[in-house]
Scaffold this active site. Structure first.
Site, PDB file in Angstrom:
ATOM      1  N   GLY A  41       0.853  -1.183   0.000  1.00 59.80           N
ATOM      2  CA  GLY A  41       0.000   0.000   0.000  1.00 59.80           C
ATOM      3  C   GLY A  41       0.887   1.231   0.000  1.00 59.80           C
ATOM      4  O   GLY A  41       1.762   1.372   0.866  1.00 59.80           O
TER       5      GLY A  41
ATOM      6  N   TYR B  46      -4.803  -7.535  -7.880  1.00 59.16           N
ATOM      7  CA  TYR B  46      -5.430  -6.972  -6.684  1.00 59.16           C
ATOM      8  C   TYR B  46      -6.762  -7.644  -6.356  1.00 59.16           C
ATOM      9  O   TYR B  46      -7.523  -8.006  -7.245  1.00 59.16           O
ATOM     10  CB  TYR B  46      -5.694  -5.475  -6.871  1.00 59.16           C
TER      11      TYR B  46
ATOM     12  N   ARG C 146      -9.282  -6.073  -4.002  1.00 53.59           N
ATOM     13  CA  ARG C 146      -9.570  -4.950  -3.109  1.00 53.59           C
ATOM     14  C   ARG C 146     -10.991  -4.397  -3.270  1.00 53.59           C
ATOM     15  O   ARG C 146     -11.374  -3.501  -2.527  1.00 53.59           O
ATOM     16  CB  ARG C 146      -8.552  -3.832  -3.341  1.00 53.59           C
TER      17      ARG C 146
ATOM     18  N   ARG D 246      -3.013   5.477 -11.034  1.00 54.72           N
ATOM     19  CA  ARG D 246      -3.482   4.114 -11.246  1.00 54.72           C
ATOM     20  C   ARG D 246      -4.619   4.180 -12.273  1.00 54.72           C
ATOM     21  O   ARG D 246      -5.799   4.152 -11.908  1.00 54.72           O
ATOM     22  CB  ARG D 246      -3.990   3.489  -9.937  1.00 54.72           C
TER      23      ARG D 246
ATOM     24  N   LYS E  85      10.355  13.134 -10.618  1.00 54.68           N
ATOM     25  CA  LYS E  85      11.220  11.960 -10.506  1.00 54.68           C
ATOM     26  C   LYS E  85      11.626  11.475 -11.899  1.00 54.68           C
ATOM     27  O   LYS E  85      10.777  11.305 -12.770  1.00 54.68           O
ATOM     28  CB  LYS E  85      10.489  10.857  -9.748  1.00 54.68           C
TER      29      LYS E  85
ATOM     30  N   GLY F  90      17.776  10.365 -11.406  1.00 58.88           N
ATOM     31  CA  GLY F  90      17.620  11.234 -10.254  1.00 58.88           C
ATOM     32  C   GLY F  90      16.309  11.990 -10.274  1.00 58.88           C
ATOM     33  O   GLY F  90      15.260  11.426 -10.574  1.00 58.88           O
TER      34      GLY F  90
ATOM     35  N   GLY G  16       9.116   4.880  -5.699  1.00 59.04           N
ATOM     36  CA  GLY G  16       8.550   6.223  -5.675  1.00 59.04           C
ATOM     37  C   GLY G  16       8.106   6.630  -4.282  1.00 59.04           C
ATOM     38  O   GLY G  16       8.282   7.782  -3.871  1.00 59.04           O
ATOM     39  N   ASP G  17       7.528   5.683  -3.541  1.00 55.25           N
ATOM     40  CA  ASP G  17       7.132   5.965  -2.162  1.00 55.25           C
ATOM     41  C   ASP G  17       8.369   6.227  -1.304  1.00 55.25           C
ATOM     42  O   ASP G  17       8.361   7.102  -0.438  1.00 55.25           O
ATOM     43  CB  ASP G  17       6.336   4.801  -1.578  1.00 55.25           C
TER      44      ASP G  17
ATOM     45  N   ASP H 131       7.863  -4.198  -0.894  1.00 51.33           N
ATOM     46  CA  ASP H 131       7.625  -2.814  -1.301  1.00 51.33           C
ATOM     47  C   ASP H 131       8.393  -1.807  -0.459  1.00 51.33           C
ATOM     48  O   ASP H 131       8.774  -0.744  -0.948  1.00 51.33           O
ATOM     49  CB  ASP H 131       6.121  -2.499  -1.209  1.00 51.33           C
TER      50      ASP H 131
END
Length: 319
Positions: free
Chosen positions: A36, A106, A108, A170, A228, A233, A260-261, A297
């Site tokens: 998540g 997924y 969900r 997403r 990003k 970099g 990315g998180d 993750d």
């Protein structure tokens, strides 16, 4: 009363990762982890020593129990998490890859987290933190979670708190590309710091040029945009300064999910600790590089001392 550091909200899912490479339909053995985007960042912030909170709903089931216990061990404040006896905790299956992006399936739909609504926003809890980090995922899940996202953002803005926003697009969760672009940009322009990937920036602004992407949001009142650029970099632009901070070389990429998180964890924590923008971006690059070298993750997210050791070695060659 002193404020805690950073709060986030969203859906956490139990993740079952394939034990060997191959198509998910062919895998017999999986190992259990946690997934998540927002919970990834909460874990990252807490490991760096920040006081972090995470808000959500979990099913009254074994998956929900697992997530609560996991986050408690990571020293994350989960007093803003509620239980739902009618809807289950979501989960996902993730393939094991030798290179590139894994396949993720997924489960969900109609999850407990998807029932979060504006009625569940506890402004008193949220504003006990000095910063809100949010992503575009809750706004994509259901009409109710979108309302929650707007209400949480509005509560923090009204209290004068700072807000960072990672689009975390997403497309499969949205009814149309047009709706996605409209809602995500609306949320982004209400934040202080916006953190798109360059591909996301192209979808959201129509340009692949990092400077043009940044100016799109700066012209709408955002104070900092960081684009990003993957292994190259990241590019940053404020109302008064801009620059590119080179990424760190990674010999072997194990899994790109969570990079990315991890970048957001580094950037936001650096800004909250008073680093310069370029130093905060460098920290984001470092955690992103560490993230892609591990399977889970957020398994590769470092503690403060581990981050300092990694940066020292990368910048000076001295361990």
């Amino acid at each position: 009363m002193s404020l805690k550091d950073v709060v986030t909200f969203g859906e956490a899912m139990v993740m079952f990762v394939a034990e060997q490479p191959g198509a998910l339909k062919d895998i017999d053995m999986f190992s259990r982890r946690l997934a998540g985007a927002e919970v990834n960042t909460a874990v990252g912030f807490a490991r760096l020593g920040l006081s972090a909170g995470w808000v959500s709903r979990l099913g009254d089931d074994v998956f929900g129990e697992y997530i609560r216990e996991y986050l408690d061990r990571e020293n994350i404040d989960i007093s803003g998490v509620t239980s739902d006896s009618r809807h289950p905790t979501g989960f996902q299956l993730k393939s094991k890859v030798l290179e590139g992006d894994p396949q993720v399936q997924y489960f969900r739909k109609n999850s407990a987290a998807s029932t979060l609504s504006s009625a569940n926003v506890d402004a008193g809890y949220l504003t006990g933190f000095r910063h809100l980090h949010m992503t575009g995922i809750p706004a994509a899940l259901t009409k109710e979670t979108r309302e929650f996202a707007y209400a949480a953002l509005d509560a923090m803005k009204a209290a004068g708190r700072s807000i960072s926003f990672d689009p975390n697009l997403r497309p499969s969760l949205w009814s149309s590309r047009e709706e996605m672009v409209s809602v995500i940009n609306d949320l982004a322009c209400r934040a202080n710091w916006v953190l798109p990937g360059v591909e996301e920036g192209e979808i959201l602004t129509g340009s692949r040029d990092p400077r043009a992407i940044a100016e799109f949001y700066l012209n709408k009142g955002v104070s900092l945009v960081v684009v990003k650029l993957g292994p190259e970099g990241a590019y940053f632009h404020t109302q008064t300064d801009e620059g590119t901070v080179q990424g760190f070389k990674v010999e072997k990429v194990v899994d790109t999910v969570g990079a990315g998180d991890g970048f957001a964890v580094g950037l936001v924590s650096g800004m909250l600790e008073g680093l310069t923008v370029s130093q905060a971006v460098q920290r984001g690059n470092a955690i992103g590089a560490l993230a892609v070298q591990s399977e889970g993750d957020h398994d590769g997210y470092p503690t403060k001392s581990e981050l300092e050791t990694y940066l020292q070695y990368q910048l000076t060659g001295v361990k």
